[in-house]
Write a protein that holds these residues in place. Structure first.
Motif, PDB file in Angstrom:
ATOM      1  N   ILE A 176       9.639  -5.508 -18.502  1.00  0.00           N
ATOM      2  CA  ILE A 176       8.418  -5.032 -19.179  1.00  0.00           C
ATOM      3  C   ILE A 176       7.608  -4.126 -18.271  1.00  0.00           C
ATOM      4  N   LEU A 177       7.416  -4.544 -17.019  1.00  0.00           N
ATOM      5  CA  LEU A 177       6.562  -3.781 -16.099  1.00  0.00           C
ATOM      6  C   LEU A 177       7.266  -2.568 -15.504  1.00  0.00           C
ATOM      7  N   SER A 178       8.552  -2.448 -15.738  1.00  0.00           N
ATOM      8  CA  SER A 178       9.295  -1.310 -15.196  1.00  0.00           C
ATOM      9  C   SER A 178       8.819   0.018 -15.779  1.00  0.00           C
ATOM     10  N   ARG A 179       8.096  -0.032 -16.863  1.00  0.00           N
ATOM     11  CA  ARG A 179       7.532   1.219 -17.384  1.00  0.00           C
ATOM     12  C   ARG A 179       6.447   1.774 -16.458  1.00  0.00           C
ATOM     13  N   ASN A 180       5.855   0.903 -15.614  1.00  0.00           N
ATOM     14  CA  ASN A 180       4.782   1.333 -14.714  1.00  0.00           C
ATOM     15  C   ASN A 180       5.220   1.452 -13.261  1.00  0.00           C
ATOM     16  N   SER A 181       6.380   0.896 -12.920  1.00  0.00           N
ATOM     17  CA  SER A 181       6.854   0.942 -11.537  1.00  0.00           C
ATOM     18  C   SER A 181       8.362   0.756 -11.515  1.00  0.00           C
ATOM     19  N   ASP A 182       9.022   1.463 -10.615  1.00  0.00           N
ATOM     20  CA  ASP A 182      10.457   1.263 -10.452  1.00  0.00           C
ATOM     21  C   ASP A 182      10.771  -0.101  -9.841  1.00  0.00           C
ATOM     22  N   ARG A 183       9.804  -0.655  -9.096  1.00  0.00           N
ATOM     23  CA  ARG A 183       9.994  -1.959  -8.461  1.00  0.00           C
ATOM     24  C   ARG A 183       8.722  -2.786  -8.643  1.00  0.00           C
ATOM     25  N   PRO A 184       8.517  -3.323  -9.833  1.00  0.00           N
ATOM     26  CA  PRO A 184       7.311  -4.126 -10.057  1.00  0.00           C
ATOM     27  C   PRO A 184       7.289  -5.361  -9.166  1.00  0.00           C
ATOM     28  N   ALA A 185       6.092  -5.777  -8.805  1.00  0.00           N
ATOM     29  CA  ALA A 185       5.931  -6.977  -7.984  1.00  0.00           C
ATOM     30  C   ALA A 185       5.980  -8.208  -8.886  1.00  0.00           C
ATOM     31  N   LEU A 186       6.820  -9.170  -8.506  1.00  0.00           N
ATOM     32  CA  LEU A 186       7.027 -10.374  -9.309  1.00  0.00           C
ATOM     33  C   LEU A 186       6.711 -11.606  -8.476  1.00  0.00           C
ATOM     34  N   MET A 187       5.863 -12.470  -9.015  1.00  0.00           N
ATOM     35  CA  MET A 187       5.478 -13.688  -8.319  1.00  0.00           C
ATOM     36  C   MET A 187       5.740 -14.904  -9.208  1.00  0.00           C
ATOM     37  N   LEU A 188       6.060 -16.028  -8.581  1.00  0.00           N
ATOM     38  CA  LEU A 188       6.298 -17.286  -9.287  1.00  0.00           C
ATOM     39  C   LEU A 188       5.391 -18.353  -8.709  1.00  0.00           C
ATOM     40  N   ASP A 189       4.641 -19.019  -9.583  1.00  0.00           N
ATOM     41  CA  ASP A 189       3.717 -20.080  -9.183  1.00  0.00           C
ATOM     42  C   ASP A 189       4.214 -21.398  -9.761  1.00  0.00           C
ATOM     43  N   VAL A 190       4.563 -22.347  -8.883  1.00  0.00           N
ATOM     44  CA  VAL A 190       5.066 -23.632  -9.365  1.00  0.00           C
ATOM     45  C   VAL A 190       4.052 -24.756  -9.179  1.00  0.00           C
ATOM     46  N   ASN A 191       2.850 -24.443  -8.718  1.00  0.00           N
ATOM     47  CA  ASN A 191       1.738 -25.394  -8.667  1.00  0.00           C
ATOM     48  C   ASN A 191       2.118 -26.737  -8.042  1.00  0.00           C
ATOM     49  N   GLU A 192       2.787 -26.642  -6.878  1.00  0.00           N
ATOM     50  CA  GLU A 192       3.088 -27.817  -6.054  1.00  0.00           C
ATOM     51  C   GLU A 192       4.080 -28.778  -6.718  1.00  0.00           C
ATOM     52  N   ALA A 193       4.937 -28.272  -7.603  1.00  0.00           N
ATOM     53  CA  ALA A 193       5.851 -29.132  -8.357  1.00  0.00           C
ATOM     54  C   ALA A 193       7.125 -29.480  -7.606  1.00  0.00           C
ATOM     55  N   TRP A 194       7.433 -28.802  -6.511  1.00  0.00           N
ATOM     56  CA  TRP A 194       8.676 -29.026  -5.782  1.00  0.00           C
ATOM     57  C   TRP A 194       8.408 -29.777  -4.481  1.00  0.00           C
ATOM     58  N   ASN A 195       9.492 -30.302  -3.912  1.00  0.00           N
ATOM     59  CA  ASN A 195       9.438 -30.704  -2.507  1.00  0.00           C
ATOM     60  C   ASN A 195      10.130 -29.621  -1.682  1.00  0.00           C
ATOM     61  N   CYS A 196      10.151 -29.792  -0.383  1.00  0.00           N
ATOM     62  CA  CYS A 196      10.610 -28.710   0.494  1.00  0.00           C
ATOM     63  C   CYS A 196      12.052 -28.298   0.214  1.00  0.00           C
ATOM     64  N   LYS A 197      12.965 -29.265   0.135  1.00  0.00           N
ATOM     65  CA  LYS A 197      14.373 -28.931  -0.071  1.00  0.00           C
ATOM     66  C   LYS A 197      14.614 -28.337  -1.458  1.00  0.00           C
ATOM     67  N   GLN A 198      13.909 -28.848  -2.468  1.00  0.00           N
ATOM     68  CA  GLN A 198      14.010 -28.245  -3.790  1.00  0.00           C
ATOM     69  C   GLN A 198      13.595 -26.779  -3.730  1.00  0.00           C
ATOM     70  N   ALA A 199      12.512 -26.506  -3.045  1.00  0.00           N
ATOM     71  CA  ALA A 199      12.005 -25.135  -2.955  1.00  0.00           C
ATOM     72  C   ALA A 199      13.034 -24.214  -2.305  1.00  0.00           C
ATOM     73  N   ILE A 200      13.629 -24.657  -1.215  1.00  0.00           N
ATOM     74  CA  ILE A 200      14.605 -23.825  -0.519  1.00  0.00           C
ATOM     75  C   ILE A 200      15.821 -23.572  -1.401  1.00  0.00           C
ATOM     76  N   ARG A 201      16.309 -24.615  -2.075  1.00  0.00           N
ATOM     77  CA  ARG A 201      17.463 -24.454  -2.958  1.00  0.00           C
ATOM     78  C   ARG A 201      17.150 -23.526  -4.123  1.00  0.00           C
ATOM     79  N   HIS A 202      16.011 -23.775  -4.791  1.00  0.00           N
ATOM     80  CA  HIS A 202      15.672 -22.987  -5.968  1.00  0.00           C
ATOM     81  C   HIS A 202      15.426 -21.519  -5.603  1.00  0.00           C
ATOM     82  N   LEU A 203      14.760 -21.283  -4.503  1.00  0.00           N
ATOM     83  CA  LEU A 203      14.492 -19.900  -4.103  1.00  0.00           C
ATOM     84  C   LEU A 203      15.779 -19.158  -3.767  1.00  0.00           C
TER      85      LEU A 203
END
Length: 384
Positions: A176-203
């Protein structure tokens, strides 16, 4: 001019869509907006936004004071609760008073707060958000297309429960945002739902498909060691800090090199944000304020040399509010109205429909019992 008293109101914001995060969703889309009005003997009234349950205990620290001495009064409020601590509701009350003081200071100078704080440009770059976790796929796409229509090339989505869903939604926003930028900035907020190892695996899985700009609050806000491990393991930046109350709570994260994007919750006030921004600046780190109704901290963000982008969650404002700002060209254009640029209609606020769902069980301010403890998430699950 002296501070003489205060009044409290409760306004409501109708988002016209379900709002929330992985911790819960307010299906009604109606949320409370506490308003603090600081009165003076000169006829001016300062507006502070945010809960202020401790106002009776903290008001003596500013009673009969000249509102122009904002920084001194901020420290006076901290000193006032020195023995009992300043976290939680107490810090929120300090923030609401602080915001009203800054509003008064700029009104006394007959200029917008961004000018009082030394900003040279009224435009504040931002990124699209929207507490979008509870939206179905069609509404989710429509929501971010509306942001693209206003020139945004950066966006943050809410996730943390279903990895496949998170990746698909990040890809949707990228397209959707590619109409405004060739490389739009994308962020993900999980609101403290993971633990450390989950975060590393999921990322690791996310980064195979998406060039993620930052992961927000992957683990608990105080977990400096876990955040540092994630920062070392992932290519993406780690963003956190919106729930920290007081500059001293950031120090363990700074010392552990556990944060790359330093955040500050707008609900904690203007002085707090500026102090956090300067602490981050001294360490070569960018700062990003997290959104709140009517975007009052945008005035301070405009003056910070290391401000990377302010979160913008909605185009509308609470019922009974008139705010001198525009959301366009990928950010916030602040106006010339003195102070925060906010005028409120108390009669309209008094007649507005009551909010519901924001602070009750299941809402996004209540952490689910099993957050971060699941082994295999159910595909397509909304909430925990």
């Amino acid at each position: 001019m002296k501070i003489t008293g205060y009044r409290s109101l409760t306004a409501y914001h109708d988002w016209q869509r379900p709002v929330g995060d992985v911790n819960g969703v307010v299906q009604s889309g109606i949320t409370e907006v506490p308003v603090l009005l600081l009165e003076t003997d000169g006829g001016l009234t300062g507006i502070g936004l945010g809960q202020h349950a401790e106002i009776e205990r903290l008001f003596p620290a500013v009673d009969n004071a000249d509102p122009r001495g904002v920084s001194t009064l901020y420290d006076a409020m901290l000193a006032h609760v020195f023995k009992s601590g300043h976290a939680g509701a107490t810090f929120g009350t300090i923030a609401a008073i602080d915001m009203a003081l800054w509003d008064l200071k700029a009104k006394m100078a007959d200029e917008p707060l961004w000018r009082t704080l030394g900003a040279g440009d009224r435009f504040v770059p931002g990124y699209a958000s929207g507490l979008c976790y509870g939206l179905d796929d069609a509404a989710f796409g429509a929501h971010y297309r509306a942001w693209a229509d206003r020139g945004f090339s950066a966006a943050k989505i809410k996730g943390g429960r279903d990895l496949d869903r998170d990746i698909a939604r990040l890809e949707t926003v990228r397209d959707i945002l590619s109409r405004n930028s060739d490389r739009p900035a994308l962020m993900l907020d999980v609101n403290e739902a993971w633990n450390c190892k989950q975060a590393i695996r999921h990322l690791a899985e996310i980064e195979k498909r998406v060039d993620l700009t930052w992961i927000e609050e992957p683990v608990r806000r105080w977990d400096a060691a876990g955040l540092a491990d994630i920062a070392r393991a992932a290519r993406t930046a780690v963003a956190t800090g919106e729930n920290l109350t007081g500059i001293e709570q950031y120090l363990p994260l700074f010392d552990a090199r556990a944060v790359d994007i330093v955040q500050s919750g707008s609900v904690w006030g203007i002085t707090h944000f500026m102090r956090v921004a300067m602490a981050a600046h001294s360490r070569g780190l960018p700062v990003s304020p997290v959104a709140y109704n009517a975007n009052p901290v945008a005035h301070a963000a405009a003056a910070m040399p290391n401000m990377i982008g302010i979160e913008v969650q909605d185009f509308g404002v609470p019922t009974g509010f008139d705010v001198d700002q525009q959301i366009a060209d990928g950010g916030i254009l602040l106006g010339d109205r003195p102070g925060l640029g906010i005028v409120i209609d108390e009669a309209t606020i008094a007649a507005s429909v009551a909010g519901n769902g924001w602070n009750v069980q299941g809402g996004p301010h209540r952490r689910p019992r099993n957050a971060g403890l699941y082994l295999a998430p159910k595909s397509g699950t909304v909430g925990l």
